[in-house]
Design a protein around this motif. Structure first.
Motif, mmCIF file in Angstrom:
data_model
loop_
_atom_site.group_PDB
_atom_site.id
_atom_site.type_symbol
_atom_site.label_atom_id
_atom_site.label_comp_id
_atom_site.label_asym_id
_atom_site.label_seq_id
_atom_site.Cartn_x
_atom_site.Cartn_y
_atom_site.Cartn_z
ATOM 1 N N PRO A 1 88.169 -22.175 6.936
ATOM 2 C CA PRO A 1 87.559 -21.980 8.249
ATOM 3 C C PRO A 1 87.113 -20.545 8.442
ATOM 4 C CG PRO A 1 89.944 -22.028 8.449
ATOM 5 C CD PRO A 1 89.621 -22.339 7.005
ATOM 6 N N VAL A 2 86.228 -20.330 9.396
ATOM 7 C CA VAL A 2 85.826 -18.966 9.743
ATOM 8 C C VAL A 2 87.041 -18.324 10.410
ATOM 9 C CG1 VAL A 2 84.298 -17.560 11.165
ATOM 10 C CG2 VAL A 2 83.423 -19.625 10.048
ATOM 11 N N PRO A 3 87.464 -17.139 9.960
ATOM 12 C CA PRO A 3 88.654 -16.503 10.557
ATOM 13 C C PRO A 3 88.483 -16.290 12.060
ATOM 14 C CG PRO A 3 88.010 -15.366 8.541
ATOM 15 C CD PRO A 3 86.915 -16.350 8.867
ATOM 16 N N GLU A 4 89.601 -16.400 12.772
ATOM 17 C CA GLU A 4 89.590 -16.241 14.230
ATOM 18 C C GLU A 4 89.031 -14.893 14.644
ATOM 19 O OE1 GLU A 4 93.313 -17.102 16.067
ATOM 20 O OE2 GLU A 4 93.526 -18.974 14.959
ATOM 21 N N SER A 5 89.213 -13.882 13.805
ATOM 22 C CA SER A 5 88.732 -12.544 14.136
ATOM 23 C C SER A 5 87.201 -12.494 14.236
ATOM 24 C CB SER A 5 89.202 -11.536 13.094
ATOM 25 O OG SER A 5 88.726 -11.879 11.807
ATOM 26 N N ARG A 6 86.519 -13.493 13.671
ATOM 27 C CA ARG A 6 85.050 -13.531 13.751
ATOM 28 C C ARG A 6 84.536 -14.589 14.688
ATOM 29 N NH1 ARG A 6 81.300 -13.931 9.663
ATOM 30 N NH2 ARG A 6 82.484 -15.385 8.424
ATOM 31 N N THR A 7 85.388 -15.411 15.261
ATOM 32 C CA THR A 7 84.916 -16.474 16.142
ATOM 33 C C THR A 7 84.986 -16.104 17.611
ATOM 34 O OG1 THR A 7 87.109 -17.508 16.212
ATOM 35 C CG2 THR A 7 85.559 -18.303 14.525
ATOM 36 N N GLY A 8 85.660 -15.012 17.927
ATOM 37 C CA GLY A 8 85.882 -14.621 19.314
ATOM 38 C C GLY A 8 84.709 -14.030 19.938
ATOM 39 N N VAL B 1 72.379 -11.632 -2.369
ATOM 40 C CA VAL B 1 73.504 -11.184 -1.555
ATOM 41 C C VAL B 1 73.407 -9.677 -1.346
ATOM 42 C CG1 VAL B 1 76.013 -10.938 -1.567
ATOM 43 C CG2 VAL B 1 74.972 -13.027 -2.415
ATOM 44 N N THR B 2 73.760 -9.234 -0.151
ATOM 45 C CA THR B 2 73.802 -7.794 0.125
ATOM 46 C C THR B 2 75.252 -7.313 0.059
ATOM 47 O OG1 THR B 2 74.149 -8.016 2.505
ATOM 48 C CG2 THR B 2 71.846 -8.042 1.713
ATOM 49 N N SER B 3 75.418 -6.018 0.043
ATOM 50 C CA SER B 3 76.764 -5.432 0.057
ATOM 51 C C SER B 3 77.515 -5.841 1.315
ATOM 52 C CB SER B 3 76.686 -3.912 -0.028
ATOM 53 O OG SER B 3 76.150 -3.518 -1.253
ATOM 54 N N LEU B 4 76.811 -5.892 2.435
ATOM 55 C CA LEU B 4 77.452 -6.302 3.686
ATOM 56 C C LEU B 4 77.939 -7.742 3.622
ATOM 57 C CD1 LEU B 4 75.147 -4.620 6.353
ATOM 58 C CD2 LEU B 4 77.458 -3.952 5.665
ATOM 59 N N ASP B 5 77.143 -8.615 2.979
ATOM 60 C CA ASP B 5 77.549 -10.010 2.806
ATOM 61 C C ASP B 5 78.874 -10.074 2.048
ATOM 62 O OD1 ASP B 5 75.108 -10.867 3.933
ATOM 63 O OD2 ASP B 5 74.156 -11.058 1.961
ATOM 64 N N ARG B 6 78.928 -9.359 0.932
ATOM 65 C CA ARG B 6 80.142 -9.356 0.111
ATOM 66 C C ARG B 6 81.329 -8.778 0.876
ATOM 67 N NH1 ARG B 6 76.763 -7.920 -4.080
ATOM 68 N NH2 ARG B 6 76.556 -9.591 -5.575
ATOM 69 N N GLU B 7 81.118 -7.676 1.573
ATOM 70 C CA GLU B 7 82.197 -7.052 2.332
ATOM 71 C C GLU B 7 82.775 -8.008 3.369
ATOM 72 O OE1 GLU B 7 80.847 -3.321 3.945
ATOM 73 O OE2 GLU B 7 80.271 -2.603 1.956
ATOM 74 N N GLN B 8 81.914 -8.786 4.028
ATOM 75 C CA GLN B 8 82.392 -9.738 5.030
ATOM 76 C C GLN B 8 83.233 -10.827 4.386
ATOM 77 O OE1 GLN B 8 81.926 -9.701 8.643
ATOM 78 N NE2 GLN B 8 83.732 -10.892 8.139
ATOM 79 N N VAL B 9 82.771 -11.359 3.272
ATOM 80 C CA VAL B 9 83.525 -12.412 2.585
ATOM 81 C C VAL B 9 84.851 -11.859 2.073
ATOM 82 C CG1 VAL B 9 83.549 -13.938 0.566
ATOM 83 C CG2 VAL B 9 81.534 -13.834 2.031
ATOM 84 N N LEU B 10 84.839 -10.665 1.512
ATOM 85 C CA LEU B 10 86.085 -10.062 1.029
ATOM 86 C C LEU B 10 87.062 -9.833 2.182
ATOM 87 C CD1 LEU B 10 84.627 -7.588 -1.598
ATOM 88 C CD2 LEU B 10 85.900 -9.699 -2.065
ATOM 89 N N ALA B 11 86.561 -9.396 3.327
ATOM 90 C CA ALA B 11 87.423 -9.214 4.509
ATOM 91 C C ALA B 11 87.973 -10.559 4.979
ATOM 92 C CB ALA B 11 86.644 -8.532 5.631
ATOM 93 N N ASP B 12 87.134 -11.593 4.955
ATOM 94 C CA ASP B 12 87.588 -12.930 5.335
ATOM 95 C C ASP B 12 88.694 -13.407 4.395
ATOM 96 O OD1 ASP B 12 85.699 -12.925 7.359
ATOM 97 O OD2 ASP B 12 84.398 -14.426 6.411
ATOM 98 N N LEU B 13 88.546 -13.140 3.096
ATOM 99 C CA LEU B 13 89.554 -13.556 2.127
ATOM 100 C C LEU B 13 90.888 -12.852 2.377
ATOM 101 C CD1 LEU B 13 87.421 -13.748 -1.128
ATOM 102 C CD2 LEU B 13 88.410 -15.665 0.151
ATOM 103 N N VAL B 14 90.837 -11.583 2.735
ATOM 104 C CA VAL B 14 92.071 -10.867 3.075
ATOM 105 C C VAL B 14 92.740 -11.551 4.261
ATOM 106 C CG1 VAL B 14 92.998 -8.720 4.026
ATOM 107 C CG2 VAL B 14 91.362 -8.647 2.134
ATOM 108 N N GLN B 15 91.951 -11.873 5.285
ATOM 109 C CA GLN B 15 92.513 -12.523 6.468
ATOM 110 C C GLN B 15 93.109 -13.884 6.115
ATOM 111 O OE1 GLN B 15 92.770 -10.955 9.550
ATOM 112 N NE2 GLN B 15 94.228 -12.621 9.777
ATOM 113 N N HIS B 16 92.442 -14.649 5.273
ATOM 114 C CA HIS B 16 92.965 -15.957 4.865
ATOM 115 C C HIS B 16 94.272 -15.800 4.089
ATOM 116 C CE1 HIS B 16 89.731 -18.350 6.402
ATOM 117 N NE2 HIS B 16 88.819 -17.716 5.679
ATOM 118 N N SER B 17 94.367 -14.756 3.307
ATOM 119 C CA SER B 17 95.599 -14.484 2.561
ATOM 120 C C SER B 17 96.732 -14.118 3.531
ATOM 121 C CB SER B 17 95.358 -13.358 1.560
ATOM 122 O OG SER B 17 96.514 -13.103 0.814
#
Length: 74
Positions: free
Chosen positions: A67-74, A17-33
């Motif tokens: 699901p993949v957050p809407e902010s990344r599917t657009g 895993v790269t730092s960017l990978d982790r940052e994306q997942v952490l951002a996705d988790l914030v959005q899901h919350s």
């Protein structure tokens, strides 16, 4: 860019895993919350899992049921 492992990406599931990978997942988790899909406690637990993940498959498991957050599917 990080991609959830699937049958087509299975050979890469042990990819580190790269730092960017982790940052994306952490951002996705914030959005899901924010969207109410996970509780604050679940966010904290999953964030810890994401920070401890060392392979793409371990990181993918953190959000596999979301699901993949809407902010990344657009």
């Amino acid at each position: 860019m990080w991609v959830r492992p699937s049958r087509s990406t299975a050979p890469y599931s042990s990819t580190p895993v790269t730092s960017l990978d982790r940052e994306q997942v952490l951002a996705d988790l914030v959005q899901h919350s924010v969207d109410g899909r996970i509780t604050i406690a679940e966010h904290a637990e999953r964030s810890g899992q994401a920070l401890r993940a060392s392979t793409c498959s371990e990181l993918a498991a953190v959000t596999a049921d979301l699901p993949v957050p809407e902010s990344r599917t657009g």
